[in-house]
Design an enzyme around this catalytic site. Sequence first.
Site, mmCIF file in Angstrom:
data_model
loop_
_atom_site.group_PDB
_atom_site.id
_atom_site.type_symbol
_atom_site.label_atom_id
_atom_site.label_comp_id
_atom_site.label_asym_id
_atom_site.label_seq_id
_atom_site.Cartn_x
_atom_site.Cartn_y
_atom_site.Cartn_z
ATOM 1 N N CYS A 43 35.987 44.566 49.011
ATOM 2 C CA CYS A 43 35.452 43.344 48.767
ATOM 3 C C CYS A 43 35.396 42.114 49.815
ATOM 4 O O CYS A 43 34.748 41.316 49.659
ATOM 5 C CB CYS A 43 36.148 42.837 47.561
ATOM 6 S SG CYS A 43 37.844 42.271 47.978
ATOM 7 N N CYS A 111 42.843 41.054 43.645
ATOM 8 C CA CYS A 111 43.032 39.714 44.172
ATOM 9 C C CYS A 111 44.678 39.712 43.990
ATOM 10 O O CYS A 111 45.248 39.125 44.766
ATOM 11 C CB CYS A 111 42.288 38.871 43.539
ATOM 12 S SG CYS A 111 40.807 38.718 43.846
#
Length: 140
Positions: A43, A111
């Site tokens: 990502c 994350c």
Amino acid sequence: MAYSKEVVDRFESVLANPNAHGVGRFDPKDPNIATGVVGAPACGDVMKLDLKMNGDTIEDVKFKTYGCGSAIASSTLFVELLRGRTIEQAKQIKDKEIAEALELPPIKLHCSVLAEEGIKRAIENWDEKSKHRRHNQTNS
């Protein structure tokens, strides 16, 4: 995919006042600084975490994060979670704790995983510096 109110509030607050959230870095030459850098190639998120140590206690924290709102919000949360804790307490912080606090959707769980990894790497860096320091003291 909508961000949770917590993620949006943290992200907007960082934009408005980065210094209040620990955005930045410490002098890497300072022997009391430990650093952890992690990235997710899939990502493109990258987190750099600096811990300012006072013995075994994390006195202050700085971060630089390149990534989405969830990555930045995760970074601001680990700053809050780490300040004033010992290394042993910091080791107990898990990605699930961060994900739950921010109400991250499944697609953004990486994350919180990055945040936990950043903490681990910084602690490993501190452990290496501490071992080196002890080695030099015993060989003096």
